[in-house]
Design a protein around this motif. Structure first.
Motif, PDB file in Angstrom:
ATOM      1  N   PRO A 267       0.799  -1.229   0.000  1.00  0.00           N
ATOM      2  CA  PRO A 267       0.000   0.000   0.000  1.00  0.00           C
ATOM      3  C   PRO A 267       0.832   1.279   0.000  1.00  0.00           C
ATOM      4  CG  PRO A 267      -0.893  -1.579   1.565  1.00  0.00           C
ATOM      5  CD  PRO A 267       0.435  -2.110   1.108  1.00  0.00           C
ATOM      6  N   SER A 268       2.050   1.203   0.543  1.00  0.00           N
ATOM      7  CA  SER A 268       2.890   2.403   0.613  1.00  0.00           C
ATOM      8  C   SER A 268       3.711   2.606  -0.659  1.00  0.00           C
ATOM      9  CB  SER A 268       3.830   2.325   1.818  1.00  0.00           C
ATOM     10  OG  SER A 268       4.726   1.237   1.689  1.00  0.00           O
ATOM     11  N   LYS A 269       3.701   1.596  -1.549  1.00  0.00           N
ATOM     12  CA  LYS A 269       4.467   1.698  -2.796  1.00  0.00           C
ATOM     13  C   LYS A 269       3.635   1.139  -3.949  1.00  0.00           C
ATOM     14  CE  LYS A 269       8.931   1.146  -0.451  1.00  0.00           C
ATOM     15  NZ  LYS A 269      10.169   0.313  -0.333  1.00  0.00           N
ATOM     16  N   LEU A 270       2.510   1.807  -4.224  1.00  0.00           N
ATOM     17  CA  LEU A 270       1.624   1.333  -5.277  1.00  0.00           C
ATOM     18  C   LEU A 270       2.285   1.475  -6.644  1.00  0.00           C
ATOM     19  CD1 LEU A 270      -1.773   2.781  -4.041  1.00  0.00           C
ATOM     20  CD2 LEU A 270      -0.995   0.423  -3.915  1.00  0.00           C
ATOM     21  N   ASN A 271       2.200   0.412  -7.431  1.00  0.00           N
ATOM     22  CA  ASN A 271       2.805   0.382  -8.758  1.00  0.00           C
ATOM     23  C   ASN A 271       1.702   0.456  -9.804  1.00  0.00           C
ATOM     24  OD1 ASN A 271       4.199  -0.095 -11.104  1.00  0.00           O
ATOM     25  ND2 ASN A 271       5.358  -1.842 -10.310  1.00  0.00           N
ATOM     26  N   VAL A 272       1.642   1.572 -10.528  1.00  0.00           N
ATOM     27  CA  VAL A 272       0.560   1.785 -11.485  1.00  0.00           C
ATOM     28  C   VAL A 272       0.615   0.807 -12.645  1.00  0.00           C
ATOM     29  CG1 VAL A 272       1.760   3.455 -12.943  1.00  0.00           C
ATOM     30  CG2 VAL A 272      -0.723   3.607 -12.701  1.00  0.00           C
ATOM     31  N   THR A 273       1.788   0.200 -12.875  1.00  0.00           N
ATOM     32  CA  THR A 273       1.908  -0.753 -13.981  1.00  0.00           C
ATOM     33  C   THR A 273       1.347  -2.127 -13.614  1.00  0.00           C
ATOM     34  OG1 THR A 273       4.135  -1.446 -13.322  1.00  0.00           O
ATOM     35  CG2 THR A 273       3.960   0.431 -14.839  1.00  0.00           C
ATOM     36  N   GLU A 274       1.100  -2.369 -12.344  1.00  0.00           N
ATOM     37  CA  GLU A 274       0.514  -3.629 -11.893  1.00  0.00           C
ATOM     38  C   GLU A 274      -0.977  -3.408 -11.647  1.00  0.00           C
ATOM     39  OE1 GLU A 274       1.923  -6.503 -11.805  1.00  0.00           O
ATOM     40  OE2 GLU A 274       3.949  -5.816 -12.282  1.00  0.00           O
ATOM     41  N   LYS A 275      -1.768  -3.531 -12.690  1.00  0.00           N
ATOM     42  CA  LYS A 275      -3.198  -3.193 -12.636  1.00  0.00           C
ATOM     43  C   LYS A 275      -3.952  -3.999 -11.576  1.00  0.00           C
ATOM     44  CE  LYS A 275      -7.380  -2.806 -15.461  1.00  0.00           C
ATOM     45  NZ  LYS A 275      -8.017  -3.094 -16.773  1.00  0.00           N
TER      46      LYS A 275
ATOM     47  N   GLN B 210      -9.497  -0.704   0.044  1.00  0.00           N
ATOM     48  CA  GLN B 210      -9.596   0.628   0.624  1.00  0.00           C
ATOM     49  C   GLN B 210     -11.031   1.151   0.657  1.00  0.00           C
ATOM     50  OE1 GLN B 210      -6.830   1.500   1.908  1.00  0.00           O
ATOM     51  NE2 GLN B 210      -7.104   3.612   2.557  1.00  0.00           N
ATOM     52  N   TYR B 211     -11.771   0.958  -0.439  1.00  0.00           N
ATOM     53  CA  TYR B 211     -13.131   1.521  -0.447  1.00  0.00           C
ATOM     54  C   TYR B 211     -14.098   0.675   0.377  1.00  0.00           C
ATOM     55  CZ  TYR B 211     -16.138  -1.239  -3.717  1.00  0.00           C
ATOM     56  OH  TYR B 211     -16.947  -2.178  -4.302  1.00  0.00           O
ATOM     57  N   HIS B 212     -13.765  -0.619   0.545  1.00  0.00           N
ATOM     58  CA  HIS B 212     -14.633  -1.455   1.384  1.00  0.00           C
ATOM     59  C   HIS B 212     -14.551  -1.036   2.849  1.00  0.00           C
ATOM     60  CE1 HIS B 212     -17.209  -4.775   2.277  1.00  0.00           C
ATOM     61  NE2 HIS B 212     -16.307  -5.369   3.056  1.00  0.00           N
ATOM     62  N   ILE B 213     -13.450  -0.388   3.226  1.00  0.00           N
ATOM     63  CA  ILE B 213     -13.338   0.162   4.582  1.00  0.00           C
ATOM     64  C   ILE B 213     -14.456   1.191   4.807  1.00  0.00           C
ATOM     65  CG2 ILE B 213     -11.915   1.611   6.106  1.00  0.00           C
ATOM     66  CD1 ILE B 213      -9.445   0.330   4.797  1.00  0.00           C
ATOM     67  N   ILE B 214     -14.725   2.005   3.780  1.00  0.00           N
ATOM     68  CA  ILE B 214     -15.783   3.017   3.878  1.00  0.00           C
ATOM     69  C   ILE B 214     -17.150   2.348   3.928  1.00  0.00           C
ATOM     70  CG2 ILE B 214     -16.661   5.170   2.900  1.00  0.00           C
ATOM     71  CD1 ILE B 214     -13.650   5.130   3.695  1.00  0.00           C
ATOM     72  N   GLU B 215     -17.347   1.321   3.093  1.00  0.00           N
ATOM     73  CA  GLU B 215     -18.610   0.573   3.110  1.00  0.00           C
ATOM     74  C   GLU B 215     -18.873  -0.023   4.486  1.00  0.00           C
ATOM     75  OE1 GLU B 215     -19.851  -1.211  -1.169  1.00  0.00           O
ATOM     76  OE2 GLU B 215     -18.297  -2.329  -0.122  1.00  0.00           O
ATOM     77  N   LYS B 216     -17.855  -0.641   5.052  1.00  0.00           N
ATOM     78  CA  LYS B 216     -18.018  -1.259   6.373  1.00  0.00           C
ATOM     79  C   LYS B 216     -18.349  -0.201   7.420  1.00  0.00           C
ATOM     80  CE  LYS B 216     -14.046  -3.422   6.422  1.00  0.00           C
ATOM     81  NZ  LYS B 216     -12.919  -4.256   6.905  1.00  0.00           N
TER      82      LYS B 216
ATOM     83  N   ARG C 171     -11.217   9.887   7.264  1.00  0.00           N
ATOM     84  CA  ARG C 171     -10.694  10.957   6.401  1.00  0.00           C
ATOM     85  C   ARG C 171      -9.385  10.553   5.708  1.00  0.00           C
ATOM     86  NH1 ARG C 171      -7.021  14.976   6.460  1.00  0.00           N
ATOM     87  NH2 ARG C 171      -7.545  16.936   5.379  1.00  0.00           N
ATOM     88  N   ASP C 172      -8.415  10.077   6.471  1.00  0.00           N
ATOM     89  CA  ASP C 172      -7.120   9.719   5.896  1.00  0.00           C
ATOM     90  C   ASP C 172      -7.236   8.567   4.910  1.00  0.00           C
ATOM     91  OD1 ASP C 172      -5.952  11.706   7.392  1.00  0.00           O
ATOM     92  OD2 ASP C 172      -5.259  10.365   8.993  1.00  0.00           O
ATOM     93  N   LYS C 173      -8.112   7.623   5.217  1.00  0.00           N
ATOM     94  CA  LYS C 173      -8.305   6.477   4.325  1.00  0.00           C
ATOM     95  C   LYS C 173      -8.964   6.909   3.017  1.00  0.00           C
ATOM     96  CE  LYS C 173      -8.352   2.790   7.779  1.00  0.00           C
ATOM     97  NZ  LYS C 173      -7.748   3.592   8.834  1.00  0.00           N
ATOM     98  N   ILE C 174      -9.870   7.880   3.091  1.00  0.00           N
ATOM     99  CA  ILE C 174     -10.516   8.377   1.879  1.00  0.00           C
ATOM    100  C   ILE C 174      -9.519   9.142   1.017  1.00  0.00           C
ATOM    101  CG2 ILE C 174     -12.263  10.000   1.004  1.00  0.00           C
ATOM    102  CD1 ILE C 174     -14.024   9.201   3.361  1.00  0.00           C
ATOM    103  N   ILE C 175      -8.652   9.910   1.656  1.00  0.00           N
ATOM    104  CA  ILE C 175      -7.615  10.623   0.905  1.00  0.00           C
ATOM    105  C   ILE C 175      -6.727   9.630   0.156  1.00  0.00           C
ATOM    106  CG2 ILE C 175      -5.525  12.022   1.126  1.00  0.00           C
ATOM    107  CD1 ILE C 175      -6.908  13.504   3.427  1.00  0.00           C
TER     108      ILE C 175
END
Length: 332
Positions: A41-49, A59-65, A78-82
Motif C-alpha cells: 500500500p505504501s508503494k503502489l505500482n501503477v503498472t501492476e493493474k 480501501q473503499y470497502h473500509i468506507i462501506e463497512k 478521512r485519511d483512508k478516503i484521501i
C-alpha cells in the motif's frame, strides 16, 4: 528414462518429501513467491493493474463497512478516503473509468450524503476532491450500503431462484444474543457436509456466549472496531494439525475455509446473522487467544465468526463483485 534422470528424480523425491531440510526449503520458496505477488500500500505500482485494483477494493470497502456499522461516526475515515482518492486518480490516469471506479464513486456519494444529512461539515479540501472524483466517474454501480428487510430476506432465502448464497451478507449489527443454542448445533450439522482432504474432516468449532471471554478474545483479534459491543456470540473455527501430513500446511486453511463457508450458509439458514473475521496475526497472539479461549495447542485458528440474531431491518455493505469474465478463464 535415462539412468541419470532417474537418480536425479529419486534424489529430489527423497530430499523434498522425506527430509526436514527439504520441507524447509519448500516453505521458503513458497514464501518468496508469495511475496513477489503481493501489493504494498505504501508503494503502489501503477503498472501492476491487478495489484492496484485489489488495493482499491480493500480501501473503499473500509468506507462501506464504516457506513454499515450500528453507530456510524460522523466524518470517519478521512485519511483512508484521501489515500483512496489518490490511488483512484492514479488508476484512472492509466486505465480510465471502470466498474470499480463507479462502485467507489457510489460509496463516496453515500458517505457525503450521510454526513450532510447529519449536519457534519466535511473538510472543504477533501469534499472538493470527492466532487472532482464524482465528475470524473459515474455511480451507476451500487456501492456503500443497502437496507435489508428481514421478512423479505427470509422469503428470498427460501425461493429456488435466490437461495442461500445470494441472500447472505456479512452482518455487523444484531438484535441480541442467540436465543436457541440448538440453532448452532443444527448449523454445524449442516456445515460438516463440506469437503475435506481425504474426508479427514480436520475442522473443529469452538462456540462462546460468555461476554467476558468474548471481549478478551476480540481484544486480541483486534478486527471488530465499531461493533465489538454488538457481539454476544462467537465461533472460532480451527483445524486440527493432527489430521494432516507433511506438505499439507496450506490444507488446514483450505479445509477450514471450505467448512467455514458452509457453516456461514448453514447459520444463515437458521436466521442467524454472521460476520467472518480474519485470523491473520503472529503466533504469539494466536497462543494468547488459545489460552483465553481454551483451544488445544495442536489446533490452528482459521477463522472467527461473530454471530447474533438478525434485526428486522439492518444495513450491510454492498460489496460489489467482479464480473464473471474477470474471474473465469476457459481453457479450450
Amino acid at each position: 528414462m535415462k539412468f541419470k534422470t532417474r537418480i536425479k528424480n529419486k534424489a529430489y523425491a527423497v530430499f523434498f518429501y522425506q527430509t526436514n531440510l527439504g520441507e524447509f526449503v519448500g516453505l521458503i520458496y513458497n514464501y518468496l513467491k508469495y511475496k513477489s505477488y503481493i501489493f504494498n500500500p505504501s508503494k503502489l505500482n501503477v503498472t501492476e493493474k491487478e495489484n492496484l485494483e485489489h488495493y482499491l477494493i480493500k480501501q473503499y470497502h473500509i468506507i462501506e463497512k464504516g457506513l454499515s456499522l450500528p453507530d456510524v461516526r460522523l466524518g470517519f475515515g478521512r485519511d483512508k478516503i484521501i489515500a483512496l482518492l489518490d490511488a483512484s486518480f492514479l488508476y484512472m490516469s492509466k486505465y480510465g473509468n471502470s466498474k470499480l471506479m463507479s462502485a467507489i464513486s457510489s460509496t463516496l456519494k453515500e458517505y457525503v450524503e450521510f454526513n450532510d444529512i447529519n449536519n457534519h461539515i466535511i473538510d472543504s479540501e477533501l469534499k472538493k476532491r470527492i466532487k472532482e472524483f464524482f465528475i470524473a466517474t459515474t455511480n451507476d454501480v451500487d456501492g456503500g450500503t443497502k437496507v435489508i428487510n428481514k421478512e423479505k430476506l427470509l422469503l428470498d432465502r427460501d425461493s429456488l431462484k435466490c437461495g442461500l448464497i445470494t441472500t447472505r451478507h456479512s452482518v455487523r449489527v444484531f438484535s441480541g444474543p442467540i436465543t436457541d443454542v440448538n440453532k448452532i448445533k443444527s448449523a454445524v450439522t449442516l456445515g460438516k457436509r463440506a469437503p475435506s482432504v481425504c474426508n479427514r474432516q480436520g475442522w473443529k468449532v469452538h462456540y462462546y456466549n460468555d461476554d467476558k471471554i468474548i471481549q478478551k478474545i476480540l481484544s486480541l483479534q483486534n478486527g471488530t472496531t465499531g461493533f465489538t459491543d454488538q457481539i454476544n456470540d462467537l465461533i472460532i473455527v480451527t483445524a486440527d494439525s493432527k489430521a494432516f501430513t507433511s506438505y499439507e500446511q496450506s490444507q488446514q486453511y483450505i479445509d477450514g475455509g471450505l467448512f467455514s463457508m458452509n457453516l456461514m450458509l448453514a447459520l444463515h439458514s437458521e436466521s442467524i446473522g454472521v460476520c467472518p473475521l480474519n485470523a491473520c496475526f503472529p503466533f504469539v497472539v494466536e497462543n494468547k487467544i488459545k489460552k483465553v479461549s481454551n483451544i488445544p495447542d495442536n489446533e490452528k485458528i482459521v477463522m472467527f465468526l461473530a454471530l447474533g440474531e438478525m434485526k428486522d431491518d439492518f444495513k450491510v455493505a454492498v460489496s460489489v463483485r467482479k464480473e464473471t469474465n474477470e474471474i473465469l478463464r476457459i481453457h479450450e
